[in-house]
Design a protein around this motif. Structure first.
Motif, PDB file in Angstrom:
ATOM      1  N   GLY A   1      19.871  15.530  26.066  1.00  0.00           N
ATOM      2  CA  GLY A   1      19.817  16.512  24.980  1.00  0.00           C
ATOM      3  C   GLY A   1      18.612  16.335  24.320  1.00  0.00           C
ATOM      4  O   GLY A   1      17.610  16.447  25.020  1.00  0.00           O
ATOM      5  N   ASP A   2      18.445  16.700  23.179  1.00  0.00           N
ATOM      6  CA  ASP A   2      17.015  16.904  22.265  1.00  0.00           C
ATOM      7  C   ASP A   2      16.341  15.444  22.190  1.00  0.00           C
ATOM      8  O   ASP A   2      17.083  14.553  21.705  1.00  0.00           O
ATOM      9  N   ALA A   3      15.338  15.386  22.891  1.00  0.00           N
ATOM     10  CA  ALA A   3      14.461  14.151  22.969  1.00  0.00           C
ATOM     11  C   ALA A   3      13.316  14.374  22.278  1.00  0.00           C
ATOM     12  O   ALA A   3      12.681  15.494  21.928  1.00  0.00           O
ATOM     13  N   PRO A   4      12.950  13.244  21.447  1.00  0.00           N
ATOM     14  CA  PRO A   4      11.918  13.233  20.547  1.00  0.00           C
ATOM     15  C   PRO A   4      10.448  13.374  21.418  1.00  0.00           C
ATOM     16  O   PRO A   4      10.513  12.958  22.424  1.00  0.00           O
ATOM     17  N   GLU A   5       9.575  14.111  21.153  1.00  0.00           N
ATOM     18  CA  GLU A   5       8.049  14.308  21.729  1.00  0.00           C
ATOM     19  C   GLU A   5       6.971  14.108  20.457  1.00  0.00           C
ATOM     20  O   GLU A   5       7.227  14.281  19.582  1.00  0.00           O
ATOM     21  N   ARG A   6       5.795  13.882  21.029  1.00  0.00           N
ATOM     22  CA  ARG A   6       4.719  13.726  20.209  1.00  0.00           C
ATOM     23  C   ARG A   6       3.644  14.455  21.023  1.00  0.00           C
ATOM     24  O   ARG A   6       3.448  14.532  22.014  1.00  0.00           O
ATOM     25  N   ASP A   7       2.617  14.750  20.122  1.00  0.00           N
ATOM     26  CA  ASP A   7       1.493  15.678  20.455  1.00  0.00           C
ATOM     27  C   ASP A   7       0.365  14.510  20.485  1.00  0.00           C
ATOM     28  O   ASP A   7      -0.035  13.890  19.385  1.00  0.00           O
ATOM     29  N   VAL A   8      -0.519  14.273  21.569  1.00  0.00           N
ATOM     30  CA  VAL A   8      -1.583  13.406  21.355  1.00  0.00           C
ATOM     31  C   VAL A   8      -2.730  14.360  21.395  1.00  0.00           C
ATOM     32  O   VAL A   8      -2.869  15.224  22.197  1.00  0.00           O
ATOM     33  N   TYR A   9      -3.724  13.901  20.519  1.00  0.00           N
ATOM     34  CA  TYR A   9      -5.014  14.841  20.393  1.00  0.00           C
ATOM     35  C   TYR A   9      -6.259  14.115  19.865  1.00  0.00           C
ATOM     36  O   TYR A   9      -6.041  12.912  19.365  1.00  0.00           O
TER      37      TYR A   9
ATOM     38  N   ARG B   1      22.322   9.395  26.253  1.00  0.00           N
ATOM     39  CA  ARG B   1      22.569  10.049  24.946  1.00  0.00           C
ATOM     40  C   ARG B   1      22.163   9.055  23.881  1.00  0.00           C
ATOM     41  O   ARG B   1      22.718   7.657  23.898  1.00  0.00           O
ATOM     42  N   LEU B   2      21.360   9.304  22.850  1.00  0.00           N
ATOM     43  CA  LEU B   2      21.043   8.440  21.778  1.00  0.00           C
ATOM     44  C   LEU B   2      22.631   7.919  21.013  1.00  0.00           C
ATOM     45  O   LEU B   2      22.501   6.781  20.815  1.00  0.00           O
ATOM     46  N   THR B   3      23.263   8.812  20.988  1.00  0.00           N
ATOM     47  CA  THR B   3      24.635   8.356  20.401  1.00  0.00           C
ATOM     48  C   THR B   3      25.273   7.263  21.174  1.00  0.00           C
ATOM     49  O   THR B   3      25.972   6.383  20.280  1.00  0.00           O
ATOM     50  N   GLU B   4      24.873   6.964  22.458  1.00  0.00           N
ATOM     51  CA  GLU B   4      25.420   5.802  23.046  1.00  0.00           C
ATOM     52  C   GLU B   4      24.924   4.337  22.661  1.00  0.00           C
ATOM     53  O   GLU B   4      25.503   3.478  23.164  1.00  0.00           O
ATOM     54  N   LEU B   5      23.869   4.487  22.009  1.00  0.00           N
ATOM     55  CA  LEU B   5      22.942   3.348  21.510  1.00  0.00           C
ATOM     56  C   LEU B   5      23.053   3.193  19.971  1.00  0.00           C
ATOM     57  O   LEU B   5      22.473   2.326  19.511  1.00  0.00           O
ATOM     58  N   ALA B   6      24.224   3.896  19.347  1.00  0.00           N
ATOM     59  CA  ALA B   6      24.456   3.741  17.895  1.00  0.00           C
ATOM     60  C   ALA B   6      24.566   2.303  17.498  1.00  0.00           C
ATOM     61  O   ALA B   6      24.406   1.860  16.193  1.00  0.00           O
ATOM     62  N   ASN B   7      25.226   1.449  18.339  1.00  0.00           N
ATOM     63  CA  ASN B   7      25.572   0.046  17.983  1.00  0.00           C
ATOM     64  C   ASN B   7      24.858  -1.055  18.462  1.00  0.00           C
ATOM     65  O   ASN B   7      24.979  -1.981  18.501  1.00  0.00           O
ATOM     66  N   GLU B   8      23.693  -0.457  19.010  1.00  0.00           N
ATOM     67  CA  GLU B   8      22.620  -1.462  19.574  1.00  0.00           C
ATOM     68  C   GLU B   8      21.593  -1.861  18.503  1.00  0.00           C
ATOM     69  O   GLU B   8      21.642  -1.376  17.675  1.00  0.00           O
ATOM     70  N   ASP B   9      21.093  -3.303  18.767  1.00  0.00           N
ATOM     71  CA  ASP B   9      19.861  -3.447  17.764  1.00  0.00           C
ATOM     72  C   ASP B   9      18.646  -2.792  18.309  1.00  0.00           C
ATOM     73  O   ASP B   9      18.256  -2.505  19.331  1.00  0.00           O
ATOM     74  N   TRP B  10      17.851  -2.427  17.355  1.00  0.00           N
ATOM     75  CA  TRP B  10      16.855  -1.534  17.703  1.00  0.00           C
ATOM     76  C   TRP B  10      15.292  -2.368  17.098  1.00  0.00           C
ATOM     77  O   TRP B  10      15.642  -3.218  16.125  1.00  0.00           O
ATOM     78  N   THR B  11      14.383  -1.813  18.041  1.00  0.00           N
ATOM     79  CA  THR B  11      12.923  -2.300  17.557  1.00  0.00           C
ATOM     80  C   THR B  11      12.161  -1.033  17.264  1.00  0.00           C
ATOM     81  O   THR B  11      12.335  -0.088  18.007  1.00  0.00           O
TER      82      THR B  11
END
Length: 301
Positions: free
Chosen positions: A259-267, A187-197
């Motif tokens: 849960g709800d995962a981000p997605e993208r459309d490639v075109y 779950r993304l909430t489990e990474l709330a305290n992590e450093d991100w790139t």
């Protein structure tokens, strides 16, 4: 309407001056004035309001200027394509793509194209999804591969054609020894305290974190996939990675998002007309490659 008069009107409207338009078009000022007056008679409406303080567009003039810009753009594109034919450059296919697509998706399709058209010359240029449509529209590129966040309204670009290729989910990319690296899903909430790139401060990754209820602590802003992978493998950051990068990120721990995962459309983005003869074969190769990726649903490591 006479196209020449429309383009003359465009020069006047863009310069807000008959004199400067005449200089730009290498015509006399009376000739420019005559052509605009003749165009106004043709359309049955006043296009320019000739005020003491300068020229102003009327509502009819503002409307026609939009179409005049499109006409000028198509003439420029036609001139470029005709020059390519005259100079014998039609064997050269110029492709643009966003960085992630260059990690394997586009090269695989190009290899398929070259297997069928052995004499084809292909150049591949990196670009952002925001700039690539304009480069196709101008003729600088013959085709481009773009993407958009699937959560946003479908994006259609002016004066080019969009062909959908791939609907792609994102995965969590973690260091191999991360505490959640062996989880079936994270779950993304489990990474709330992590450093991100991330690539941008307001892009898909940041929006996904905000939707999960937290602001990611960004320690790196880069689109360089090698740099991103190095940050993750050395335990300096986590991120979200598209499935297109599953093979390139094989030394990280990739896990599905619970849960709800981000997605993208490639075109693909294609020019409006006069297409390079290799565009259709390339599109077929891109479609075939995308179908294989979609079917494989690359298993996260």
């Amino acid at each position: 309407m006479d196209p020449k008069r429309v383009l003359t009107f465009r020069a006047v409207a863009r310069n807000r001056s008959f004199t400067r338009a005449a200089e730009q078009l290498a015509l006399s000022q009376p000739s420019v004035s005559h052509q605009v007056a003749a165009l106004e008679r043709e359309v049955g409406a006043q296009l320019l309001d000739r005020r003491p303080g300068g020229l102003q567009l009327t509502p009819a003039g503002e409307l026609l200027l939009v179409h005049a810009d499109a006409i000028a753009e198509r003439f420029d594109l036609a001139a470029l394509q005709l020059a390519e034919i005259a100079e014998g450059e039609r064997a050269l296919l110029k492709i643009g793509a966003f960085p992630t697509a260059l990690a394997g998706f586009v090269p695989t399709a190009v290899a398929r194209l070259r297997a069928l058209h052995t004499k084809a010359l292909v150049t591949v240029d990196e670009g952002s999804a925001d700039e690539l449509p304009a480069r196709v529209r101008s003729g600088e590129l013959h085709v481009a591969v773009c993407f958009q966040d699937a959560a946003l309204p479908r994006q259609e670009h002016q004066s080019v054609e969009r062909r959908d290729l791939l609907h792609e989910p994102f995965l969590v990319a973690l260091p191999p020894d991360h505490r959640l690296a062996r989880r079936r899903a994270v779950r993304l909430t489990e990474l709330a305290n992590e450093d991100w790139t991330a690539a941008f401060t307001d892009g898909l990754i940041v929006r996904a974190c905000r939707a999960a209820g937290f602001e990611p602590r960004l320690v790196s802003l880069t689109r360089d996939q090698l740099a991103i992978r190095a940050l993750i493998t050395r335990g300096l950051a986590v991120t979200l990675a598209p499935r297109l990068l599953a093979e390139a990120f094989s030394d990280t721990a990739l896990r599905p998002i619970a849960g709800d995962a981000p997605e993208r459309d490639v075109y693909a983005i294609l020019p409006p007309g006069g297409r390079h003869p290799l565009v259709q074969p390339l599109l077929a190769a891109l479609t075939e490659t995308a179908a294989e990726l979609q079917a494989q649903l690359i298993a996260p490591r």
